[in-house]
Design an enzyme around this catalytic site. Structure first.
Site, PDB file in Angstrom:
ATOM      1  CD1 TRP A 144      10.709 -40.863  -3.252  1.00 17.55           C
ATOM      2  CD2 TRP A 144      10.121 -39.784  -5.093  1.00 17.55           C
ATOM      3  NE1 TRP A 144       8.511 -39.900  -2.911  1.00 17.55           N
ATOM      4  CE2 TRP A 144       9.115 -39.406  -4.743  1.00 17.55           C
ATOM      5  CE3 TRP A 144      10.704 -39.454  -6.212  1.00 17.55           C
ATOM      6  CZ2 TRP A 144       8.873 -38.392  -4.672  1.00 17.55           C
ATOM      7  CZ3 TRP A 144       9.879 -38.010  -6.614  1.00 17.55           C
ATOM      8  CH2 TRP A 144       8.983 -37.805  -5.840  1.00 17.55           C
ATOM      9  CG  ASP A 185      16.395 -39.409  -1.534  1.00 12.54           C
ATOM     10  OD1 ASP A 185      16.227 -38.941  -0.757  1.00 12.54           O
ATOM     11  OD2 ASP A 185      15.739 -39.759  -3.226  1.00 12.54           O
ATOM     12  CE  LYS A 239       8.929 -35.771   0.779  1.00 10.28           C
ATOM     13  NZ  LYS A 239       9.674 -36.168  -0.399  1.00 10.28           N
TER      14      LYS A 239
HETATM   15  C1  LIG Z   1       9.738 -36.321  -1.788  1.00 14.64           C
HETATM   16  C2  LIG Z   1      10.942 -37.234  -1.884  1.00 14.64           C
HETATM   17  C3  LIG Z   1      11.697 -36.992  -2.989  1.00 14.64           C
HETATM   18  C4  LIG Z   1      11.716 -36.189  -3.931  1.00 14.64           C
HETATM   19  O1  LIG Z   1      11.831 -34.804  -3.656  1.00 14.64           O
HETATM   20  P1  LIG Z   1      12.203 -33.125  -4.160  1.00 14.64           P
HETATM   21  O2  LIG Z   1      12.764 -32.630  -3.921  1.00 14.64           O
HETATM   22  O3  LIG Z   1      10.566 -32.961  -4.589  1.00 14.64           O
HETATM   23  O4  LIG Z   1      12.604 -33.921  -5.723  1.00 14.64           O
HETATM   24  C5  LIG Z   1      13.364 -37.894  -3.373  1.00 14.64           C
HETATM   25  N1  LIG Z   1      13.149 -38.766  -2.266  1.00 14.64           N
HETATM   26  C6  LIG Z   1      12.359 -39.144  -1.290  1.00 14.64           C
HETATM   27  C7  LIG Z   1      12.873 -40.567  -0.399  1.00 14.64           C
HETATM   28  C8  LIG Z   1      11.403 -38.111  -1.432  1.00 14.64           C
HETATM   29  O5  LIG Z   1      10.798 -38.607  -0.182  1.00 14.64           O
END
Ligand SMILES: *Cc1c(COP(=O)(O)O)cnc(C)c1O
Length: 355
Positions: free
Chosen positions: A99, A166, A190
């Site tokens: 990511w 993020d 998540k």
């Molecule tokens: C799952 C995830 C993403 C992507 O998320 P989406 O909402 O599907 O775009 C980005 N960063 C991390 C750390 C993730 O675990």
């Protein structure tokens, strides 16, 4: 048989959050209408957004001057919204996994991107510690928890420039010093809510510093100005987020969530370290409390499929590791029970005894 949900995302939520959201989909607030069929501008719905924003600020101790946004598009859209809104000449990124790499790659279309460090050399099994951040960067971007590789930055780093993070997969699992960040974002699916909404916590006075034209929907200021109601927000996911935030508050808040995360991850890592058959994939000082990755030791590699089948037959769901790591991944988000972790440990012990 009782099922234990170790899915990496979308992932486990407290049962009551699911039931309350389901109930609101049948009859919202006794209105006789479904949450799905009312206007997001209905006077009954505005309090949902207001309370969710206020609760997030309260639980995460968000300082004055920050806004909380509920947006669509997933964390992946933030990979481009961040540079759109913040990258004037140069940005710094810490590359700790899939990511983080995607975020970095997206920013390259907007200006100079400095990769301050990367753990790719050892398949992202650790969080780099020694790196320097250029003091003239517009921001420093980190990914606090690497969902696929099972590593986590458990302390807010120090940075000479404003930070952007993020936090998709460890959001609300531990306290963070929000004042160190210009912007924090997290896809909900998540650890916060059902899929469909992304939370952004943003320091208002950090915006408006880039010279490019920003399309209206991609400009954070649009959503701050309109309180996440510029266009139709994802109402059901926001409602589920509110139910979960209430749940977290009722269960002791973020500090209590952190204590549970410590306890759960200790139970599973202790067994990985003790068990003759398994080995953890992340380096000890970089291990994630949220996504626990492990494999069969090389001499037992041929048992991998068998353990997956065995664990599945015992009610474990979603423990197959991501293809870039292999083996197993036990995701232990806020709603994961200690009982679930102990059930997994029991499986590992039984499997060891049988081999
Ligand atoms: C799952 C995830 C993403 C992507 O998320 P989406 O909402 O599907 O775009 C980005 N960063 C991390 C750390 C993730 O675990």
């Amino acid at each position: 048989m009782k099922k234990y949900n170790f899915n990496a995302g979308p992932s486990i939520l407290p049962r009551e959050v699911i039931e309350q959201t389901a109930q609101a989909c049948l009859d919202f607030n006794g209105s006789g209408l479904s949450l799905m069929e009312i206007s997001h501008r209905a006077k009954d719905f505005q309090p949902v957004v207001d309370e969710a924003m206020a609760l997030l600020k309260e639980l995460l101790d968000v300082p004055e001057g920050y806004s909380v946004l509920f947006l669509g598009g997933g964390a992946s859209l933030e990979f481009c919204m961040v540079p759109y809104n913040y990258l004037e000449t140069k940005a710094a990124y810490l590359n700790t996994g899939t990511w983080a790499s995607k975020a970095l790659k997206e920013a390259q279309g907007f200006g100079e991107v400095v990769e301050v460090a990367s753990s790719k050399d050892r398949n992202f099994t650790y969080i780099p510690r020694d790196y320097s951040i250029p003091a003239d960067a517009d921001y420093f971007h980190i990914t606090t928890n690497n969902t696929i590789y099972g590593t986590e930055l458990l302390a807010d780093p120090d940075s000479p420039v404003q930070m952007i993070a993020d936090m998709s997969s460890d959001f609300i699992s531990r306290p963070v010093d929000v004042s160190k960040y210009a912007c924090i974002y997290a896809g909900a699916q998540k650890n916060l809510a059902m899929a469909g909404v992304t939370v952004v916590i943003i320091k208002e006075d950090t915006l408006g510093k880039v010279s490019r034209h920003i399309p209206t929907m991609l400009d954070y200021r649009t959503h701050i100005k309109k309180g996440s109601m510029f266009n139709t927000p994802p109402v059901v996911p926001i409602y589920s987020a509110l139910m979960n935030l209430r749940y977290v508050k009722a269960h002791g808040g973020i500090k209590a969530m952190e204590q549970l995360a410590i306890e759960r991850s200790r139970i599973v890592y202790d067994e990985i370290d003790r068990n003759r058959l398994f080995v953890g994939t992340a380096e000890a000082d970089s291990r994630s409390r949220m996504n626990i990755t492990f494999v069969c030791k090389p001499e037992y590699a041929d048992l991998q499929d068998e353990f997956l089948q065995f664990a599945t037959s015992k009610g474990m769901v979603g423990i197959k590791g991501h293809r870039s790591v292999g083996g197993f991944r036990a995701s232990c988000y806020n709603a994961q029970s200690i009982e679930g972790c102990k059930a997994l440990v029991e499986c590992m012990k039984e499997f060891e005894a049988a081999h």
